[in-house]
Design an enzyme around this catalytic site. Structure first.
Site, PDB file in Angstrom:
ATOM      1  N   GLY A  77      20.685   1.996   8.444  1.00 50.75           N
ATOM      2  CA  GLY A  77      21.082   3.144   9.332  1.00 50.75           C
ATOM      3  C   GLY A  77      22.706   2.312   9.351  1.00 50.75           C
ATOM      4  O   GLY A  77      22.948   1.240   9.423  1.00 50.75           O
ATOM      5  N   GLY A 129      16.361   1.752   8.315  1.00 57.72           N
ATOM      6  CA  GLY A 129      16.158   3.041   8.556  1.00 57.72           C
ATOM      7  C   GLY A 129      15.489   3.720   7.635  1.00 57.72           C
ATOM      8  O   GLY A 129      14.842   4.837   7.661  1.00 57.72           O
ATOM      9  N   GLU A 152      16.422  -6.862   9.383  1.00 58.41           N
ATOM     10  CA  GLU A 152      17.077  -6.867  10.493  1.00 58.41           C
ATOM     11  C   GLU A 152      17.616  -8.393  11.317  1.00 58.41           C
ATOM     12  O   GLU A 152      18.270  -8.408  12.059  1.00 58.41           O
ATOM     13  CB  GLU A 152      16.139  -6.202  11.589  1.00 58.41           C
ATOM     14  CG  GLU A 152      16.313  -4.617  11.421  1.00 58.41           C
ATOM     15  CD  GLU A 152      15.474  -4.084  10.335  1.00 58.41           C
ATOM     16  OE1 GLU A 152      15.598  -2.892  10.013  1.00 58.41           O
ATOM     17  OE2 GLU A 152      14.981  -4.971   9.858  1.00 58.41           O
ATOM     18  N   ASP A 160      12.396  -2.294  13.369  1.00 49.76           N
ATOM     19  CA  ASP A 160      12.024  -1.282  14.207  1.00 49.76           C
ATOM     20  C   ASP A 160      11.775   0.004  13.553  1.00 49.76           C
ATOM     21  O   ASP A 160      10.878  -0.455  12.664  1.00 49.76           O
ATOM     22  CB  ASP A 160      13.424  -1.118  15.139  1.00 49.76           C
ATOM     23  CG  ASP A 160      14.848  -0.754  14.459  1.00 49.76           C
ATOM     24  OD1 ASP A 160      14.990  -1.133  13.305  1.00 49.76           O
ATOM     25  OD2 ASP A 160      15.355   0.342  14.988  1.00 49.76           O
TER      26      ASP A 160
END
Length: 383
Positions: A77, A129, A152, A160
């Protein structure tokens, strides 16, 4: 196969491909090749809008997600806007973070619950993402060039995009290992842990699309799913470069032993790993190096994430992760991690705590508390 371009945003190309059955296949191509097709909010919104339309279009029988170029399906992302918002209002949950993660998770959930077959061509880099998109698809194809990771911990976040759901369903403690080390999986690794459920060679992509055009697509969604699975399984048997051995599968016992117990014990065990073993297993040495350089808060969050088990529904997972993600942006290492890796690129983050043992006992638990009540949660309508 007949091709029709339906609608384009600046960063996603949408097409429909005709088939011999008279039905059509929707194709969405992430189209920011120079940025490794990293997801921005415009892309998320365009994908959500078109997928929603295709879901209700009886002429569309399946969807393909692809990335422009050969380097990446999607490298993650684009979090720069969230970073700048976090700097402007330190300690506060920002609208930018809430809006981006909310819409990203809604897109991921749409893919997970999409009744029609969704195929992701997971060639090249698939991270963060991008892995959220891939995990939601029903047909997840990896190749001999796939490089898949949840990195991450290197930016002060945690895995996530549904990681609380799919990491805890992997063999043994593999999910915890992947979350803590940002280990780059190849196609074989991803196939072993279930991120990929099909394997083809990079050169098979056009052959696959052509073959999909010849299938007897029907209005029966379950039939279409099984038919597409069978096609790809048959093609996998003919791959010129077969599925290689998985380091994760080969060393499952070692991984389980390394990741066993409390967080401080895991970090101590990894820190003390024998140099001879690391020399013999360079994949492991690199993974451990990344882990020990990552955000201590992130390591603590990943460890807590692994304790969630498999009881939470997918919707509850995304609701939980939205709160945790915006809290990380406001109160944890996210801004510093993004600065060091993506903004200044000095790769020298100054984490809030030097090691996991120095993290206050109540910090991690506070980060996992949602900033919203159920009645005003931004994802309250997600069922």
């Amino acid at each position: 196969m007949a091709t029709t371009t339906t609608e384009n945003s600046n960063s996603v190309v949408f097409q429909t491909l005709g088939t011999a059955s008279g039905k059509h296949i929707g194709v969405a191509t992430l189209n920011i090749e120079k940025a490794l097709n990293a997801l921005n909010i415009e892309m998320v919104q365009a994908l959500t809008s078109q997928l929603t339309a295709w879901r209700s279009d009886n002429n569309i029988v399946a969807v393909v997600l692809d990335g422009a170029g050969e380097k990446a399906f999607c490298a993650g992302g684009d979090v720069r806007a969230i970073y700048h918002a976090a700097l402007a209002t330190p300690g506060e949950v920002t609208a930018q973070a809430t809006d981006f993660f909310k819409q990203e998770y809604q897109l991921d959930y749409l893919l997970h619950t999409f009744a029609k077959p969704v195929l992701v061509w997971g060639d090249g880099i698939v991270m963060g993402g991008g892995l959220g998109l891939m995990a939601g698809a029903s047909h997840r194809v990896v190749t001999e060039h796939s490089r898949i990771a949840m990195p991450e911990v290197t930016i002060g976040l945690y895995p996530d995009v549904g990681g609380s759901y799919f990491l805890n369903r992997m063999p043994g403690k593999t999910g915890l290992f992947l979350g803590m080390t940002a280990y780059n999986m190849n196609g074989a690794d991803a196939h072993y842990v279930g991120i990929g459920n099909h394997y083809l060679n990079r050169d098979d992509k056009e052959l696959l699309f052509d073959a999909m055009a010849t299938l007897a697509w029907a209005d029966d969604k379950a039939f279409n799913h099984e038919m597409l699975h069978a096609l790809i399984d048959d093609m996998q048997l003919e791959c010129d470069t077969p599925l290689a051995p998985s380091q994760l599968e080969t060393h499952q016992v070692l991984i389980d032993d390394l990741m066993d117990g409390e967080l401080t014990a895991i970090v101590a065990r990894v820190s003390a790993l024998d140099d001879t073993l690391k020399q013999a297993q360079p994949w492991l040495a690199k993974a451990c190096k990344v882990m020990l350089a990552g955000s201590p808060i992130s390591l603590a969050l990943v460890h807590q994430q692994s304790q969630l088990g498999t009881e939470m529904s997918l919707a509850d997972v995304f609701k939980f992760e939205l709160g945790l993600s915006v809290n990380c942006c406001a109160k944890a290492d996210f801004a510093e991690g993004v600065r060091a890796l993506l903004i200044d690129k000095d790769r020298n983050p100054k984490w809030l705590f030097s090691n996991v043992a120095s993290i206050p006992s109540d910090l991690v638990s506070s980060l996992m508390i949602s900033p919203w009540d159920e009645s005003d949660h931004p994802l309250r309508d997600m069922l």
